[in-house]
Enzyme design. Sequence first.
Site, mmCIF file in Angstrom:
data_model
loop_
_atom_site.group_PDB
_atom_site.id
_atom_site.type_symbol
_atom_site.label_atom_id
_atom_site.label_comp_id
_atom_site.label_asym_id
_atom_site.label_seq_id
_atom_site.Cartn_x
_atom_site.Cartn_y
_atom_site.Cartn_z
ATOM 1 N N SER A 1 21.884 44.650 -18.124
ATOM 2 C CA SER A 1 23.072 43.865 -17.784
ATOM 3 C C SER A 1 23.748 43.228 -18.990
ATOM 4 C CB SER A 1 22.694 42.767 -16.786
ATOM 5 O OG SER A 1 21.613 42.024 -17.288
ATOM 6 N N THR B 1 23.988 38.350 -16.489
ATOM 7 C CA THR B 1 24.443 37.882 -17.795
ATOM 8 C C THR B 1 23.427 36.981 -18.472
ATOM 9 O OG1 THR B 1 26.656 37.843 -16.920
ATOM 10 C CG2 THR B 1 26.256 36.365 -18.767
ATOM 11 N N THR C 1 27.557 39.790 -21.611
ATOM 12 C CA THR C 1 27.229 40.621 -20.443
ATOM 13 C C THR C 1 27.851 42.008 -20.546
ATOM 14 O OG1 THR C 1 27.224 40.586 -18.016
ATOM 15 C CG2 THR C 1 29.279 39.988 -19.072
ATOM 16 N N ARG D 1 37.707 46.286 -15.672
ATOM 17 C CA ARG D 1 37.385 44.996 -15.052
ATOM 18 C C ARG D 1 36.737 44.054 -16.089
ATOM 19 N NH1 ARG D 1 32.529 41.714 -14.227
ATOM 20 N NH2 ARG D 1 32.818 40.512 -12.333
ATOM 21 N N THR E 1 26.454 32.508 -14.460
ATOM 22 C CA THR E 1 26.073 33.901 -14.227
ATOM 23 C C THR E 1 26.329 34.200 -12.754
ATOM 24 O OG1 THR E 1 24.265 35.523 -14.323
ATOM 25 C CG2 THR E 1 23.652 33.267 -13.788
ATOM 26 N N GLY E 2 26.437 35.485 -12.443
ATOM 27 C CA GLY E 2 26.690 35.847 -11.050
ATOM 28 C C GLY E 2 28.056 36.483 -10.895
HETATM 29 N N1 ASP Z 1 29.124 37.033 -14.508
HETATM 30 C C1 ASP Z 1 29.049 38.418 -14.888
HETATM 31 C C2 ASP Z 1 30.297 39.109 -14.485
HETATM 32 O O1 ASP Z 1 30.788 38.883 -13.386
HETATM 33 C C3 ASP Z 1 27.898 39.154 -14.314
HETATM 34 C C4 ASP Z 1 26.613 38.429 -14.170
HETATM 35 O O2 ASP Z 1 26.430 37.296 -14.521
HETATM 36 O O3 ASP Z 1 25.689 39.019 -13.667
HETATM 37 O O4 ASP Z 1 30.761 39.938 -15.221
#
Ligand code: ASP
Length: 326
Positions: free
Chosen positions: A81, A183, A201, A211, A234-235
């Site tokens: 990731s 991330t 990330t 994107r 994160t997320g």
């Molecule tokens: N926040 C990151 C994104 O949306 C992905 C992640 O944290 O897993 O690109």
Amino acid sequence: MSLNRKNFLRTFGAAFGSVALGGIPSARSSEPQKKPIVLSTWEHGLDANDAAWKVLSNNGKALDAVEAGVRVTESDPENRSVGLGGNPDRDGNVTLDACIMDHTGNCGSVAFLQHIENPISVARKVMEETPHVMLVGEGALQFAEEQGFERKNLLTPGAEKAWKKWLKKSEYKPVINVENHDTIGMLAMDEEGNISGACTTSGAAYKLHGRVGDSPIIGAGLFVDNEVGGACATGLGEAVIRVSGSAMVVEQIRHGATPQEACELVLQRIINNEKNPEELQVGLLAIDKAGNVGAASIHKGFNFALHTGDTPNELVDAKYLLKKQK
Ligand code: ASP
């Protein structure tokens, strides 16, 4: 009328009256930590913290620590990731996002950057060598190469195999806490008490080509105000961007919230805003100027690595706000 701490806490308490808090509350998140301090998202934060700690424990600067720390995760080919070995977009391109911010409010960022293993270091160069904050795509790559970064193939055989498997169904559906959202965000406070942060990330796995998520966006994936504190996220990036997540956490701290309260307040806003919060995960980390740290997520499963002047590097489970999970 300005919001004093007492008023704020009353509002805060009311807002949380109906929220079911789960998870294992970290006792350590409720008391100030001894400097230096580093915290970073997920289990991969343990190795990243070790690298950051080498800098911090030698009286180094928080900025150097966060860069050194997240570079470890970026260069780990097994990590799907972040950086090298990151999951590609739906067309098979590994496109990376990263940003960095220091205690003076300086910041730099790259988004949609391809072929460069350590985007965090390119983001730092943007901060230090240009009058800009953010470079994207071809321009970011051109700048990186001019700065001496080596062009590489970032799609590892393992990530390529998984992508080809995914292509058979081509279904884009983020899965909570699974490897397609992870991330690394890192916050550090050095011996001087200065705070810096970094976030990097490969973004959501199999995303649409082009994107960009929250991670390279100052104020969304990361924000530092050295007078107040710092936060990172994160997320699901789209949900974080919609509330300016990290900047919002820092602003809540400015108005009197503890880092823990601030993370929960912003997550609650995401839960209220989003149509299907039970289907998405967001995790937030925060630190304030006194060395209090906080962490929370929407769903169970978010953890972070914490190393302080008092305690060794360890993984801590974050509190979570929603008990219901799809
Ligand atoms: N926040 C990151 C994104 O949306 C992905 C992640 O944290 O897993 O690109």
